[in-house]
Structure formats: C-alpha cells, structure tokens
Design an enzyme around this catalytic site. Structure first.
Site, PDB file in Angstrom:
ATOM      1  N   GLY A  89      48.312   9.700  33.867  1.00 32.53           N
ATOM      2  CA  GLY A  89      47.695  10.089  32.604  1.00 32.53           C
ATOM      3  C   GLY A  89      46.185  10.225  32.608  1.00 32.53           C
ATOM      4  O   GLY A  89      45.654  11.038  31.874  1.00 32.53           O
ATOM      5  N   SER A  99      51.323  15.026  33.366  1.00 32.31           N
ATOM      6  CA  SER A  99      51.504  14.058  32.278  1.00 32.31           C
ATOM      7  C   SER A  99      51.228  14.675  30.912  1.00 32.31           C
ATOM      8  O   SER A  99      50.404  15.580  30.777  1.00 32.31           O
ATOM      9  CB  SER A  99      50.549  12.879  32.491  1.00 32.31           C
ATOM     10  OG  SER A  99      50.570  12.015  31.370  1.00 32.31           O
ATOM     11  N   TYR A 116      55.883  12.124  27.126  1.00 36.18           N
ATOM     12  CA  TYR A 116      55.914  10.879  26.368  1.00 36.18           C
ATOM     13  C   TYR A 116      56.390  11.288  24.985  1.00 36.18           C
ATOM     14  O   TYR A 116      55.708  12.051  24.306  1.00 36.18           O
ATOM     15  CB  TYR A 116      54.518  10.249  26.292  1.00 36.18           C
ATOM     16  CG  TYR A 116      54.159   9.413  27.502  1.00 36.18           C
ATOM     17  CD1 TYR A 116      55.049   8.482  28.019  1.00 36.18           C
ATOM     18  CD2 TYR A 116      52.914   9.532  28.105  1.00 36.18           C
ATOM     19  CE1 TYR A 116      54.713   7.693  29.113  1.00 36.18           C
ATOM     20  CE2 TYR A 116      52.570   8.751  29.198  1.00 36.18           C
ATOM     21  CZ  TYR A 116      53.481   7.832  29.697  1.00 36.18           C
ATOM     22  OH  TYR A 116      53.154   7.063  30.782  1.00 36.18           O
ATOM     23  N   THR A 174      59.595  10.051  30.190  1.00 36.56           N
ATOM     24  CA  THR A 174      59.306   8.676  30.621  1.00 36.56           C
ATOM     25  C   THR A 174      59.731   7.700  29.531  1.00 36.56           C
ATOM     26  O   THR A 174      59.314   7.815  28.373  1.00 36.56           O
ATOM     27  CB  THR A 174      57.810   8.529  30.946  1.00 36.56           C
ATOM     28  OG1 THR A 174      57.514   9.427  32.005  1.00 36.56           O
ATOM     29  CG2 THR A 174      57.465   7.109  31.370  1.00 36.56           C
ATOM     30  N   LYS A 196      62.848   9.154  33.380  1.00 32.36           N
ATOM     31  CA  LYS A 196      62.011   8.354  34.297  1.00 32.36           C
ATOM     32  C   LYS A 196      61.945   6.905  33.842  1.00 32.36           C
ATOM     33  O   LYS A 196      61.708   6.631  32.647  1.00 32.36           O
ATOM     34  CB  LYS A 196      60.592   8.943  34.337  1.00 32.36           C
ATOM     35  CG  LYS A 196      59.597   8.180  35.223  1.00 32.36           C
ATOM     36  CD  LYS A 196      58.304   8.962  35.387  1.00 32.36           C
ATOM     37  CE  LYS A 196      57.334   8.328  36.367  1.00 32.36           C
ATOM     38  NZ  LYS A 196      56.405   7.372  35.787  1.00 32.36           N
ATOM     39  N   HIS A 250      57.050   2.294  37.092  1.00 36.60           N
ATOM     40  CA  HIS A 250      55.724   2.724  36.632  1.00 36.60           C
ATOM     41  C   HIS A 250      54.617   2.129  37.517  1.00 36.60           C
ATOM     42  O   HIS A 250      53.528   1.822  37.063  1.00 36.60           O
ATOM     43  CB  HIS A 250      55.519   2.309  35.172  1.00 36.60           C
ATOM     44  CG  HIS A 250      54.724   3.278  34.352  1.00 36.60           C
ATOM     45  ND1 HIS A 250      55.287   4.199  33.502  1.00 36.60           N
ATOM     46  CD2 HIS A 250      53.387   3.487  34.246  1.00 36.60           C
ATOM     47  CE1 HIS A 250      54.339   4.905  32.905  1.00 36.60           C
ATOM     48  NE2 HIS A 250      53.172   4.496  33.344  1.00 36.60           N
ATOM     49  N   SER A 301      56.868   4.257  43.022  1.00 35.25           N
ATOM     50  CA  SER A 301      56.378   2.884  42.839  1.00 35.25           C
ATOM     51  C   SER A 301      56.211   2.205  44.194  1.00 35.25           C
ATOM     52  O   SER A 301      57.186   1.734  44.793  1.00 35.25           O
ATOM     53  CB  SER A 301      57.277   2.037  41.930  1.00 35.25           C
ATOM     54  OG  SER A 301      57.258   2.580  40.601  1.00 35.25           O
ATOM     55  N   GLY A 302      54.979   2.222  44.667  1.00 35.97           N
ATOM     56  CA  GLY A 302      54.647   1.493  45.885  1.00 35.97           C
ATOM     57  C   GLY A 302      54.610   2.310  47.162  1.00 35.97           C
ATOM     58  O   GLY A 302      54.351   1.753  48.229  1.00 35.97           O
ATOM     59  N   ARG A 305      53.061   4.146  49.897  1.00 33.06           N
ATOM     60  CA  ARG A 305      51.670   4.207  50.365  1.00 33.06           C
ATOM     61  C   ARG A 305      51.515   4.952  51.675  1.00 33.06           C
ATOM     62  O   ARG A 305      50.405   5.305  52.065  1.00 33.06           O
ATOM     63  CB  ARG A 305      51.118   2.774  50.570  1.00 33.06           C
ATOM     64  CG  ARG A 305      51.074   1.956  49.292  1.00 33.06           C
ATOM     65  CD  ARG A 305      49.985   2.510  48.362  1.00 33.06           C
ATOM     66  NE  ARG A 305      50.001   1.868  47.055  1.00 33.06           N
ATOM     67  CZ  ARG A 305      50.594   2.375  45.981  1.00 33.06           C
ATOM     68  NH1 ARG A 305      51.244   3.531  46.038  1.00 33.06           N
ATOM     69  NH2 ARG A 305      50.527   1.773  44.815  1.00 33.06           N
TER      70      ARG A 305
HETATM   71  C1  FNR Z   1      50.655   6.272  35.723  1.00 32.91           C
HETATM   72  N1  FNR Z   1      52.010   6.544  35.531  1.00 32.91           N
HETATM   73  C2  FNR Z   1      52.395   7.400  34.526  1.00 32.91           C
HETATM   74  N2  FNR Z   1      53.691   7.723  34.378  1.00 32.91           N
HETATM   75  C3  FNR Z   1      54.074   8.615  33.444  1.00 32.91           C
HETATM   76  O1  FNR Z   1      55.271   8.891  33.341  1.00 32.91           O
HETATM   77  N3  FNR Z   1      53.143   9.186  32.631  1.00 32.91           N
HETATM   78  C4  FNR Z   1      51.826   8.900  32.700  1.00 32.91           C
HETATM   79  O2  FNR Z   1      51.010   9.436  31.979  1.00 32.91           O
HETATM   80  C5  FNR Z   1      51.421   7.927  33.655  1.00 32.91           C
HETATM   81  N4  FNR Z   1      50.138   7.535  33.753  1.00 32.91           N
HETATM   82  C6  FNR Z   1      49.717   6.748  34.788  1.00 32.91           C
HETATM   83  C7  FNR Z   1      48.373   6.445  34.946  1.00 32.91           C
HETATM   84  C8  FNR Z   1      47.951   5.725  36.048  1.00 32.91           C
HETATM   85  C9  FNR Z   1      46.513   5.432  36.229  1.00 32.91           C
HETATM   86  C10 FNR Z   1      48.883   5.312  37.025  1.00 32.91           C
HETATM   87  C11 FNR Z   1      48.437   4.598  38.279  1.00 32.91           C
HETATM   88  C12 FNR Z   1      50.224   5.571  36.851  1.00 32.91           C
HETATM   89  C13 FNR Z   1      53.012   6.023  36.473  1.00 32.91           C
HETATM   90  C14 FNR Z   1      53.210   6.981  37.631  1.00 32.91           C
HETATM   91  O3  FNR Z   1      53.853   8.148  37.228  1.00 32.91           O
HETATM   92  C15 FNR Z   1      54.061   6.366  38.744  1.00 32.91           C
HETATM   93  O4  FNR Z   1      55.239   5.860  38.200  1.00 32.91           O
HETATM   94  C16 FNR Z   1      53.331   5.258  39.496  1.00 32.91           C
HETATM   95  O5  FNR Z   1      51.966   5.536  39.651  1.00 32.91           O
HETATM   96  C17 FNR Z   1      53.969   5.112  40.875  1.00 32.91           C
HETATM   97  O6  FNR Z   1      53.473   4.023  41.524  1.00 32.91           O
HETATM   98  P1  FNR Z   1      52.303   4.060  42.621  1.00 32.91           P
HETATM   99  O7  FNR Z   1      52.578   5.215  43.571  1.00 32.91           O
HETATM  100  O8  FNR Z   1      51.022   4.238  41.872  1.00 32.91           O
HETATM  101  O9  FNR Z   1      52.483   2.735  43.219  1.00 32.91           O
END
Ligand code: FNR
Length: 388
Positions: free
Chosen positions: A101, A130, A154, A180, A261, A285, A316-317, A319
């Site tokens: 986001g 997003s 959202y 989401t 999601k 998330h 998620s995770g 890297r």
């Molecule tokens: C997110 N994520 C997220 N998910 C979503 O569905 N809509 C959004 O606007 C956001 N915004 C958002 C902002 C920031 C700063 C982060 C770090 C994450 C979650 C994102 O889609 C995803 O699920 C995670 O970032 C995955 O995990 P890793 O790769 O960051 O560990």
C-alpha cells in the site's frame, strides 16, 4: 517463452571483468540494511515493521529453513522451465509482486506505484496493485506494458464504492481481482504506534479513493479543497468485516478471476472454493496483521490440499530464490514477495526492483539446475522436498 534467468549471474561476472561491481546488494540482509538508511524513518518503520513483537514476521522467514530440496543428479537440467499458467494467462515466471500500500512512498519521487508497474513491464513479473496507491489505478495500469496486472481490493463498507473500484480496474485492463480479507482493521503495530504514524491518516495512498466518482460524491467539498475531510471520510468507509455471506456479492462484482487473499485455514479454502472463487492466496500479510505465531509457509500444504487443484498464490517471508522454490515445491502455483521489492525500489527505483526480481529468479533457476529439477512439476513430485 522459457528464459534463462540464471544468466543474470553471467552478466554480473562479465561486468566485473570490466571493473563494474553490482550497484545493489545480492543478499536480502544487505538490501534491508541499505534500505533502512535510504528511507525516511517513518516509511522505513511502516514497511519493515509487523504486528506485536514481530514473532510471526520472523517465523515467516525462518520457516523456510525447516525445508530442504533433495539434490538429484544426472538429470541434465540444462534448460529449466519456470513458466506458469494462471487464470488462463501464460506467465514467464512463477513470481508476483504482492500488493504494498505505501509502495508509492518508497520511491524518491513518491511515485513508487508507477515504478513498480514499469518493473513489471520490464520483467514479466505481474504487479498486484493495491487499492492504497499514490497514483490512480488507471495511471498504474498504463505503465504495465504487456505484463498482466492484478488489482487488489480492500473492500469498503460502501458497496457502490467497491463496485466502482472493481469496474475501474476492469476497464483499466487488470486481469484479476484479489480481495484482501485480513486487513479490515489494522493489527497492533508497535513500531508505528510508537511514532503515531499511519500514512493514510496523513493523506497518503488514497488516490484511488479521491479519484473515484462514488467516493467524491460522499464529500461536501472536493478532496483537493478539503483533504482533511476526505481522510476522515476514508477512515469511516475503509474496513469492511466481511463474512461468508458476502461472498456471493463479491463474486458478482466481476467476471474477472477472483482471488481471496489471507486464507490459511483449509476450511476457509473450501468455503472459498464452494463460493466460486478462481484462486486462493495463502498469506498472513507478512506478519503485519496478527502476531499469531503460525508462519504462513506452515499453512501452505493444507491450503494446497483443500484448494484441490484451484490455483494457490503464496506470500509472507519469501526472501530468496530458494524460498520461492520451496513454496512452489509445497504446491504454490505462484509466489509473491512484498518487502524485497520495496527495498529495491527504495534504493534504485524501477531498476532496483528489476535487480531484486532478476536476482530471485536467477537464484531459483540455478537452484533448480544444480539440484536437478528442470520444471515446477518436478519440484512438486514426491520426495523432492524434505522437512529438515
Ligand atoms: C503490505 N501488504 C498489503 N497487502 C494487501 O493486500 N494490500 C496492501 O495494501 C498491502 N500493503 C502493504 C504494505 C506494506 C508496507 C507491506 C510490507 C505489506 C501485504 C503484502 O501484500 C504481502 O502479503 C506481504 O508483504 C508479504 O510478506 P513479505 O514478502 O513482505 O514478507
């Protein structure tokens, strides 16, 4: 369509012969360190932080260490095929960019959503754009080139606004809608609470709302004249605590592929499936929402089993390229990254994202070469992955 992603290392070594070192880091740890120094502190803590004491966030990354690929020899895996079929699209890689986001703010010029779309255009890695964006979704879509983009919704409490956002995403050419479910309320995030920082309340990332006719009609004055009132209105409609009774309505919003999601429980996956979704997205998330403890990776096998052939996206995770390979071996159809590309963007704009994505793909491709798994189907075969 098969590309030799591993060749990125040849480019780097060759440039080294001529005295040029890679501009950006080759490990996540270094990338993260440098992004910390490059980003304004409030953006850094928002992006890097998670829920509670961030146990789940750490567990997400550590969970990958519990799995290992069993090397196979004499396979002759000279060519690897990383292509995937998703929602009728043939994608060159199984990698996706997760919706982030505040990605706009991670760029020096404040237009990180556009830079992300440009990186998608250059790599073929789809961007999941997003709802929370610094630039309207139409402007983002215009930068995607030939790479398909997905729109993440959202769901606001105003159904007409939800419908308008989805209609706009369809018209702009997005190829799927990702709803989401885990963020209708913000999780407890000590890093942001400590500085009282929530970017949207400061008017950030609201372009899809302020450019929307349904949202604008809710305001007494245009958001350009009274931005404060627009933010207040947004806080009132942002989060919708949906129930399964809302799924038929969500499904009716679009003929595009619909993905939910945030699903980690097999029963939820079955309900989603029964409700006619086209894909499920296993994610917690990135540990930003609930500090519940369970790494998303540990939920993946049951999600895949319950999906029963329906595409499963995962994040998620992740890297490293090796992490992506493990999630694919556990049955994910495609794997998304969040923070890694945000940090690449912070350091070097669209070029930085391209570097991060190419590095992930090169590592994944070379792992499949060395360990003798030339296709994603081979990775999913019995015995390829072992719990350590
Ligand atoms: C997110 N994520 C997220 N998910 C979503 O569905 N809509 C959004 O606007 C956001 N915004 C958002 C902002 C920031 C700063 C982060 C770090 C994450 C979650 C994102 O889609 C995803 O699920 C995670 O970032 C995955 O995990 P890793 O790769 O960051 O560990």
């Amino acid at each position: 369509m098969t590309q030799r992603f591993g060749d990125y290392q040849n480019e780097i070594y060759l440039a080294g012969l001529f005295g040029t070192q890679p501009k950006l880091s080759l490990t996540f740890a270094e990338l993260e360190d440098r992004a910390r120094a490059a980003l304004p502190p409030s953006v850094w803590s928002y992006v890097a932080g998670g829920a509670g004491d961030e146990h789940t966030q750490r567990a997400n990354t550590e969970a990958f260490r519990n799995w290992g690929l069993v090397p196979r020899m004499m396979v002759g895996a000279a060519q690897r095929d990383l292509t995937v079929d998703l929602f009728g699209l043939r994608l060159p890689t199984p990698l996706l960019m997760a919706p982030v986001g505040v990605i706009g703010l991670c760029a020096q010029d404040g237009h990180g959503d556009l830079a992300t779309a440009r990186a998608a255009a250059r790599t073929g890695v789809p961007m999941i754009a997003s709802t929370l964006s610094e630039d309207p979704l139409e402007t983002v879509a215009a930068e995607l080139g030939d790479t398909p983009g997905f729109f993440q919704l959202y769901t606001p409490t105003d159904r007409a606004l939800a419908e308008s956002l989805v209609r706009r995403a369809e018209t702009a050419g997005f190829k799927a809608v990702v709803v989401t479910l885990d963020t209708w309320v913000t999780g407890w995030r000590p890093r942001d609470l400590a500085t009282g920082n929530f970017p949207q309340l400061r008017g950030h990332a609201l372009a899809n709302y302020t450019s929307d006719p349904v949202f604008r009609a809710r305001l007494a004055k245009p958001p350009e004249e009274d931005p404060q009132a627009a933010v207040l209105e947004w806080t009132g409609i942002f989060g919708n605590p949906l129930t399964w009774d809302d799924l038929p309505w969500l499904r009716s919003l679009t003929t595009l592929p619909l993905v939910l999601k945030g699903l980690c429980h097999p029963e939820d996956v079955r309900r989603a499936r029964d409700g006619g979704v086209d894909g499920v997205y296993c994610s917690n998330h990135g540990g930003r929402q609930a500090n519940g403890g369970l790494p998303a990776l540990d939920a993946l096998p049951d999600v895949v089993a319950a999906a029963d052939g329906l595409p499963v996206l995962f994040d998620s995770g992740v890297r490293t390229g090796a992490d992506a390979v493990k999630a694919l071996a556990l049955g994910a159809t495609a794997v998304a990254v969040g923070r890694p590309y945000a940090y690449g963007l912070a350091l070097d704009g669209a070029d930085g994202i391209v570097h991060v994505l190419r590095s992930l793909l090169a590592e994944a491709d070379l792992l499949m070469a060395v360990d003798g798994y030339p296709t994603l189907a081979d990775l999913r075969a019995e015995g390829a992955l072992r719990r350590v």
